[in-house]
Design a protein around this motif. Structure first.
Motif, PDB file in Angstrom:
ATOM      1  N   ARG A   6     -15.093  60.055  52.710  1.00 14.22           N
ATOM      2  CA  ARG A   6     -16.560  60.089  52.757  1.00 14.22           C
ATOM      3  C   ARG A   6     -17.050  60.632  54.098  1.00 14.22           C
ATOM      4  O   ARG A   6     -17.946  61.485  54.147  1.00 14.22           O
ATOM      5  CB  ARG A   6     -17.121  58.683  52.540  1.00 14.22           C
ATOM      6  CG  ARG A   6     -16.888  58.087  51.168  1.00 14.22           C
ATOM      7  CD  ARG A   6     -17.761  56.855  50.973  1.00 14.22           C
ATOM      8  NE  ARG A   6     -17.460  56.185  49.715  1.00 14.22           N
ATOM      9  CZ  ARG A   6     -16.679  55.112  49.615  1.00 14.22           C
ATOM     10  NH1 ARG A   6     -16.152  54.581  50.708  1.00 14.22           N
ATOM     11  NH2 ARG A   6     -16.452  54.547  48.446  1.00 14.22           N
ATOM     12  N   ALA A  35     -14.990  65.015  49.539  1.00 14.49           N
ATOM     13  CA  ALA A  35     -15.233  64.905  48.105  1.00 14.49           C
ATOM     14  C   ALA A  35     -16.738  64.901  47.884  1.00 14.49           C
ATOM     15  O   ALA A  35     -17.509  64.485  48.749  1.00 14.49           O
ATOM     16  CB  ALA A  35     -14.593  63.643  47.544  1.00 14.49           C
ATOM     17  N   THR A  36     -17.161  65.346  46.709  1.00 11.10           N
ATOM     18  CA  THR A  36     -18.593  65.558  46.459  1.00 11.10           C
ATOM     19  C   THR A  36     -19.281  64.388  45.782  1.00 11.10           C
ATOM     20  O   THR A  36     -20.497  64.234  45.883  1.00 11.10           O
ATOM     21  CB  THR A  36     -18.790  66.817  45.597  1.00 11.10           C
ATOM     22  OG1 THR A  36     -18.032  66.671  44.381  1.00 11.10           O
ATOM     23  CG2 THR A  36     -18.311  68.044  46.357  1.00 11.10           C
ATOM     24  N   ASN A  37     -18.540  63.535  45.074  1.00  9.39           N
ATOM     25  CA  ASN A  37     -19.187  62.438  44.357  1.00  9.39           C
ATOM     26  C   ASN A  37     -18.237  61.238  44.267  1.00  9.39           C
ATOM     27  O   ASN A  37     -17.047  61.329  44.586  1.00  9.39           O
ATOM     28  CB  ASN A  37     -19.626  62.870  42.955  1.00  9.39           C
ATOM     29  CG  ASN A  37     -18.477  63.461  42.147  1.00  9.39           C
ATOM     30  OD1 ASN A  37     -17.492  62.779  41.884  1.00  9.39           O
ATOM     31  ND2 ASN A  37     -18.604  64.729  41.771  1.00  9.39           N
ATOM     32  N   SER A  85     -16.974  59.637  41.728  1.00  9.35           N
ATOM     33  CA  SER A  85     -15.874  59.765  40.765  1.00  9.35           C
ATOM     34  C   SER A  85     -14.695  60.528  41.375  1.00  9.35           C
ATOM     35  O   SER A  85     -13.530  60.138  41.204  1.00  9.35           O
ATOM     36  CB  SER A  85     -16.361  60.479  39.511  1.00  9.35           C
ATOM     37  OG  SER A  85     -15.291  60.681  38.612  1.00  9.35           O
ATOM     38  N   GLU A  86     -15.001  61.606  42.108  1.00  6.62           N
ATOM     39  CA  GLU A  86     -13.934  62.385  42.742  1.00  6.62           C
ATOM     40  C   GLU A  86     -13.235  61.565  43.820  1.00  6.62           C
ATOM     41  O   GLU A  86     -12.007  61.626  43.963  1.00  6.62           O
ATOM     42  CB  GLU A  86     -14.509  63.662  43.350  1.00  6.62           C
ATOM     43  CG  GLU A  86     -13.446  64.590  43.930  1.00  6.62           C
ATOM     44  CD  GLU A  86     -14.030  65.846  44.543  1.00  6.62           C
ATOM     45  OE1 GLU A  86     -13.268  66.577  45.204  1.00  6.62           O
ATOM     46  OE2 GLU A  86     -15.257  66.095  44.373  1.00  6.62           O
ATOM     47  N   ILE A  87     -14.013  60.780  44.571  1.00  5.02           N
ATOM     48  CA  ILE A  87     -13.425  59.923  45.603  1.00  5.02           C
ATOM     49  C   ILE A  87     -12.484  58.910  44.963  1.00  5.02           C
ATOM     50  O   ILE A  87     -11.362  58.693  45.437  1.00  5.02           O
ATOM     51  CB  ILE A  87     -14.523  59.210  46.410  1.00  5.02           C
ATOM     52  CG1 ILE A  87     -15.295  60.214  47.264  1.00  5.02           C
ATOM     53  CG2 ILE A  87     -13.925  58.109  47.286  1.00  5.02           C
ATOM     54  CD1 ILE A  87     -16.478  59.618  47.988  1.00  5.02           C
ATOM     55  N   GLU A  88     -12.925  58.289  43.876  1.00  6.39           N
ATOM     56  CA  GLU A  88     -12.099  57.299  43.177  1.00  6.39           C
ATOM     57  C   GLU A  88     -10.791  57.924  42.704  1.00  6.39           C
ATOM     58  O   GLU A  88      -9.712  57.334  42.831  1.00  6.39           O
ATOM     59  CB  GLU A  88     -12.878  56.715  41.998  1.00  6.39           C
ATOM     60  CG  GLU A  88     -12.220  55.521  41.337  1.00  6.39           C
ATOM     61  CD  GLU A  88     -12.603  54.197  41.978  1.00  6.39           C
ATOM     62  OE1 GLU A  88     -12.154  53.159  41.474  1.00  6.39           O
ATOM     63  OE2 GLU A  88     -13.330  54.196  42.978  1.00  6.39           O
ATOM     64  N   ASP A  89     -10.885  59.134  42.150  1.00  7.63           N
ATOM     65  CA  ASP A  89      -9.677  59.822  41.673  1.00  7.63           C
ATOM     66  C   ASP A  89      -8.725  60.125  42.825  1.00  7.63           C
ATOM     67  O   ASP A  89      -7.507  59.990  42.680  1.00  7.63           O
ATOM     68  CB  ASP A  89     -10.062  61.111  40.954  1.00  7.63           C
ATOM     69  CG  ASP A  89     -10.760  60.863  39.625  1.00  7.63           C
ATOM     70  OD1 ASP A  89     -10.651  59.726  39.111  1.00  7.63           O
ATOM     71  OD2 ASP A  89     -11.421  61.787  39.113  1.00  7.63           O
ATOM     72  N   ARG A  90      -9.278  60.563  43.964  1.00  9.88           N
ATOM     73  CA  ARG A  90      -8.431  60.901  45.111  1.00  9.88           C
ATOM     74  C   ARG A  90      -7.756  59.660  45.675  1.00  9.88           C
ATOM     75  O   ARG A  90      -6.588  59.699  46.058  1.00  9.88           O
ATOM     76  CB  ARG A  90      -9.256  61.604  46.188  1.00  9.88           C
ATOM     77  CG  ARG A  90      -9.697  62.996  45.776  1.00  9.88           C
ATOM     78  CD  ARG A  90     -10.324  63.750  46.909  1.00  9.88           C
ATOM     79  NE  ARG A  90      -9.352  64.001  47.980  1.00  9.88           N
ATOM     80  CZ  ARG A  90      -9.558  64.875  48.965  1.00  9.88           C
ATOM     81  NH1 ARG A  90     -10.690  65.558  49.004  1.00  9.88           N
ATOM     82  NH2 ARG A  90      -8.661  65.048  49.891  1.00  9.88           N
ATOM     83  N   GLU A 135      -4.917  58.672  43.388  1.00 12.78           N
ATOM     84  CA  GLU A 135      -3.787  59.588  43.555  1.00 12.78           C
ATOM     85  C   GLU A 135      -3.021  59.285  44.853  1.00 12.78           C
ATOM     86  O   GLU A 135      -1.784  59.336  44.890  1.00 12.78           O
ATOM     87  CB  GLU A 135      -4.279  61.031  43.557  1.00 12.78           C
ATOM     88  CG  GLU A 135      -3.191  62.074  43.779  1.00 12.78           C
ATOM     89  CD  GLU A 135      -2.081  62.020  42.743  1.00 12.78           C
ATOM     90  OE1 GLU A 135      -0.964  62.461  43.058  1.00 12.78           O
ATOM     91  OE2 GLU A 135      -2.323  61.537  41.614  1.00 12.78           O
ATOM     92  N   SER A 163      -5.468  60.389  53.701  1.00  9.75           N
ATOM     93  CA  SER A 163      -6.712  60.670  52.968  1.00  9.75           C
ATOM     94  C   SER A 163      -7.540  61.784  53.599  1.00  9.75           C
ATOM     95  O   SER A 163      -8.335  62.437  52.926  1.00  9.75           O
ATOM     96  CB  SER A 163      -7.555  59.392  52.852  1.00  9.75           C
ATOM     97  OG  SER A 163      -7.990  58.964  54.124  1.00  9.75           O
TER      98      SER A 163
END
Length: 568
Positions: A409, A414-416, A418-423, A426, A460
C-alpha cells in the motif's frame, strides 16, 4: 522437514554416582477449556555430581518446562500432574512455595538465555551479588563483598574490585552472562540449571562460557542440567545427552554416541539439520556477477555521554567509531556474510546500508544509486531487512494480511484491495504458509512461522537487496534449516542479493558466497567464503574460527572425547 519421533517408553538414565538431581516419571500438564495439554510426558533422568547432562530438542519439546518443574516455576494453569523430583535424595516437588523459594539460589542455581532478565538494571553488580550471598550464607557485609570479588574473579571478570560497583549496562553481553553465573554459584549450589545460556552470544564469548561451565562442574563438583538447541555446545561440554520431542524422551546416551551414532530416526534428522563450518556441499559455487551493492570507505561515529567539564577540557564531546573505513561489494544475486564479535560494527553497517543511520564518511551505492538517510519510498522498497526476533519485528496488533500488505500500500504497488489480497496470499504461498492464515495474529504462529511471515513482508516491496540481521539465531536447528533452505530457494527464484549478518559461522559457510570479518569497526579480512574459512589470513579470523564448536568430526565416527570435556 518432518521430524516425527518414535514414541517409546524410555527407562531412566542411570549414572554410577549418587545423583544430585533425580527425576522419575515426571508429567507436567496444563488444564485447557477442552481437555488437557501434556507438556512433559512421563520422563525420567538423573544428573550426577560434576556431570553435565545436555537436554536437546526442538521448540516445544518440553526442555525448558522440565527445568521449570525442578525449580518450581511452572506458570498456572500448569502443574506437576505426577512423578517425583529429588535433590540429593530428598523429594522437592512436594515442598511449599516458600521452601522452594529458599531452595532456589541456595541449593539450585539458574542461568538463563538473556542475562539482562536476571540482573536488575537499577542496582550495581556488587549490590546484587552481596544481597544474594547474605540471603543464603551467614556472612557479614565485609565478608560478603570479598566473596563477591572472589566470584567475579573466578568467572573471569577483569579488575573485579573496581567492576563490582558498576551497573549491568556497563558490561558486554558475555560479561553479563559471567555475572549471572557468579550469582548462580554464589551460595555453593549442588545443581545449576542452564537454559540456553549461550544462544545469544557470539562464538568467541560462547566458547568462554562453555569453558567456564565445564570448569565449574570439574572443580566444584556442581551438577549441571544444560538445556540447549545448539548441538555444538553439547559436543563441547556435555557428558550425556537426553533427546526430547513433544514432552517425551526419545533417546539417551553419551554425547559421543548421540552425535556420532544416533539410533533413532528423529535424532538422526535433528543432527542432519545442523550446518557445519567445514561442510562445503550444500551451496553451489556462485558465478561472478556485476556488483549490486558497493560500499566504499564507510564510516560512522557516535557521541559518547560526557559532562560539561569533559567537553570544556577536550573542546568537543568524545566519540566512538562504530564503523571505520569499511569497503566491500556484493554481486547481484549473491550473498555476502558479515561476521565478528558483538560490538564489531556489523549491525551498524547494516543500518547504514539500509539508510537507517547517517554515515560520517564514505558512500554506499545500491544499483548505482547513493544511499542516504531519508530516501524516497521506492528506493527504500528496493532494500528490505529481516531481523533476529520475528515477534519483535511484527506488529502484534495487526493481522498477517495487514503486516504483509503495508509495504504494498505504502509504495503503491497494487491498485485496489482485491489485488492486494491476492498478492499477500501469493506471498504466503511463496514462504510455504497457508493463505488461510491471513486473518491470524503473530502470536498464533510458531517462531519459524513468524520468521516466514517476516520474509514475506520483506518480499512484498519487490526488493533487489535484503539485509538479514541474525535471521535464524532465535530458532532451533530443524526450523533454522527450513528457513535457510527457503531463503536459498527465494534467492534463486527472484535473483535476490543478501547481506547476511550472523554469529553462527556455520550458517554463513552454508549461505554466503563471500564473507567479511569485522573487528572494532574495521574489516580485517574479506574474500570468497571457502578461502577465508579454510585459509584465514588475519589472526582475529583464525581465533574466531577456532572458537566455533563443530560436530562434523563426530558424525558417524568414533572419536576421542572433546578437549573441553573431561574423560569419565
Amino acid at each position: 522437514m518432518s521430524l516425527v519421533p518414535e514414541l517409546l517408553d524410555h527407562p531412566a538414565i542411570e549414572t554410577s554416582a549418587k545423583p544430585v538431581l533425580d527425576i522419575r516419571d515426571l508429567t507436567v500438564s496444563f488444564a485447557l477449556r477442552k481437555g488437557e495439554f501434556v507438556a512433559v510426558d512421563g520422563i525420567s533422568l538423573s544428573v550426577a555430581p560434576g556431570e553435565v547432562l545436555g537436554v536437546i530438542g526442538e521448540s516445544g519439546a518440553g526442555k525448558s518446562m522440565t527445568g521449570a518443574a525442578v525449580i518450581g516455576l511452572i506458570d498456572p494453569p500448569g502443574r506437576i500432574a505426577s512423578g517425583e523430583i529429588r535433590l540429593s535424595g530428598a523429594r522437592i516437588d512436594t515442598l511449599s512455595t516458600k521452601d522452594l523459594a529458599n531452595l532456589r539460589g541456595r541449593r539450585i542455581g539458574t542461568v538463563f538465555q538473556d542475562p539482562l532478565t536476571s540482573l536488575n538494571p537499577l542496582y550495581t553488580i556488587g549490590h546484587q551479588l552481596t544481597e544474594t550471598i547474605r540471603t543464603h550464607l551467614s556472612l557479614d557485609a565485609i565478608a560478603a563483598r570479598q566473596r563477591a570479588i572472589d566470584l567475579l574473579n573466578e568467572v573471569g571478570i577483569p579488575d573485579p574490585e573496581r567492576r563490582l560497583d558498576a551497573y549491568p549496562h556497563q558490561f558486554s553481553g558475555g560479561q553479563r552472562q559471567r555475572i549471572v553465573i557468579a550469582l548462580a554459584i554464589a551460595a555453593d549450589p549442588e545443581l545449576i540449571i542452564a537454559d540456553e545460556p549461550t544462544s545469544a552470544l557470539d562464538v568467541s564469548v560462547q566458547a568462554q562460557i562453555i569453558k567456564l561451565l565445564r570448569k565449574l562442574a570439574d572443580s566444584r563438583g556442581v551438577a549441571i542440567l544444560l538445556i540447549t538447541h545448539d548441538m555444538g555446545v553439547i559436543a563441547e561440554i556435555a557428558d550425556r545427552v537426553v533427546v526430547m520431542h513433544t514432552g517425551k524422551i526419545v533417546e539417551t546416551g553419551t554425547a559421543r554416541a548421540i552425535i556420532g551414532t544416533p539410533q533413532r530416526a528423529y535424532t538422526q534428522r535433528l543432527i542432519e539439520a545442523i550446518p557445519s563450518i567445514s561442510d562445503t556441499t550444500k551451496r553451489p559455487k556462485a558465478l561472478p556477477s556485476a556488483p549490486l551493492v558497493e560500499v566504499e570507505n564507510l564510516s560512522c561515529s557516535f557521541a559518547l555521554p560526557s559532562t560539561l567539564v569533559d567537553r570544556l577540557r577536550t573542546g568537543a564531546a568524545p566519540t566512538i567509531k562504530a564503523v571505520d573505513g569499511v569497503s566491500f561489494t556484493i554481486g547481484r544475486g549473491q550473498s555476502f556474510g558479515l561476521v565478528g564479535e558483538s560490538g564489531s560494527g556489523k549491525s551498524t553497517t547494516a543500518r547504514l546500508l539500509a539508510g537507517l543511520l547517517p554515515s560520517t564518511g564514505g558512500t554506499v551505492r545500491i544499483n548505482g544509486t547513493v544511499v542516504t538517510r531519508g530516501r524516497s519510498g521506492r528506493q527504500r522498497g528496493q532494500t528490505q531487512m529481516i531481523f533476529q526476533d520475528p515477534y519483535a519485528s511484527l506488529n502484534p496488533r495487526w493481522r498477517v494480511r495487514d503486516i504483509i500488505a503495508e509495504p504494498i500500500r505504502t509504495l503503491g504497488l497494487a491498485t485496489n484491495a482485491s489485488e492486494i489480497e491476492d498478492r499477500v496470499a501469493e506471498l504466503l504461498r511463496r514462504v510455504r504458509l497457508d493463505p488461510a492464515s491471513l486473518a491470524k495474529y503473530p502470536h498464533q504462529f510458531s517462531g519459524g512461522q513468524r520468521q516466514r511471515i517476516a520474509i514475506a513482508r520483506a518480499l512484498s516491496s519487490q526488493p533487489e537487496f535484503i539485509i538479514c540481521d541474525e535471521p535464524t539465531s532465535s530458532l532451533d536447528v530443524s526450523v533454522q534449516a527450513q528457513v535457510l533452505d527457503l531463503m536459498a530457494e527465494l534467492q534463486a527464484e527472484f535473483g535476490l542479493t543478501y547481506l547476511l549478518i550472523s554469529h553462527n559461522l556455520a550458517v554463513v559457510r552454508q549461505m554466503a558466497d563471500w564473507v567479511g570479518v569485522m573487528q572494532n569497526g574495521t574489516l580485517v579480512e574479506s574474500g570468497p567464503v571457502q578461502s577465508v574459512f579454510e585459509q584465514p589470513q588475519a589472526e582475529y579470523t583464525q581465533a574466531l574460527l577456532a572458537a566455533v564448536p563443530d560436530i562434523s568430526h563426530l558424525r558417524g565416527s568414533s572419536v576421542k572425547p572433546s578437549k573441553t570435556r573431561r574423560k569419565r
